[in-house]
Design a protein around this motif. Sequence first.
Motif, PDB file in Angstrom:
ATOM      1  N   ASN A   6       0.840  -1.198   0.000  1.00  0.00           N
ATOM      2  CA  ASN A   6       0.000   0.000   0.000  1.00  0.00           C
ATOM      3  C   ASN A   6       0.868   1.239   0.000  1.00  0.00           C
ATOM      4  N   ARG A   8       1.716   4.591   1.421  1.00  0.00           N
ATOM      5  CA  ARG A   8       1.532   5.340   2.663  1.00  0.00           C
ATOM      6  C   ARG A   8       1.521   6.854   2.453  1.00  0.00           C
ATOM      7  N   TRP A 126      -6.947   1.703   5.959  1.00  0.00           N
ATOM      8  CA  TRP A 126      -6.048   2.857   5.951  1.00  0.00           C
ATOM      9  C   TRP A 126      -6.704   4.052   6.646  1.00  0.00           C
TER      10      TRP A 126
END
Length: 176
Positions: A6, A8, A126
């Motif tokens: 992912n 960030r 997230w």
Amino acid sequence: NCYQPNDRSRSASAAPSRESLGLAHADVVFAGFNASWKLNAEVLDAWARILVATPRSVLWMLARDDDDPVIGNARRELARRGVAGERVVFATRRAEPDYLAMFGAADIFLDSWPYNAHTTASDALWMGCPVVTRLGETFAGRVGASLLHAVGLPELAADGRGGYIALAIALARDPD
């Protein structure tokens, strides 16, 4: 600890109010943001059972635009299962920062099966929105569980349809 990397560095807009999103009347907002092609009768049956058991909740889904056939189809199918149309709320596509910010108005993300959320589940996590998933038998059906294990929430991956429904209802009934 998970196959899916992912980014960030992504950023989200400020979280919009529930009022501005048409969600003010709900105590619990279930987000079903998966692509509509991932939905099937068994998923809709489970979502309807969850909504019927949590009367002050809504299901919040995504549509391409205000004319997307998913709006009428989902409302019709959920109404056939005992869920009033006003309890199925839709948001349309938006820029990524605004899309990510929407998760701030959701309480629980409901995953689909046999094809789980991948990027969408990552987006929910997230942004701090818990994901309830059902552990599947294939790679595509185990992504949600993989993500939950990676973030330390394996208890949100249910084994079977009944466990998925019970878990979502229990979380909705426990605001803490």
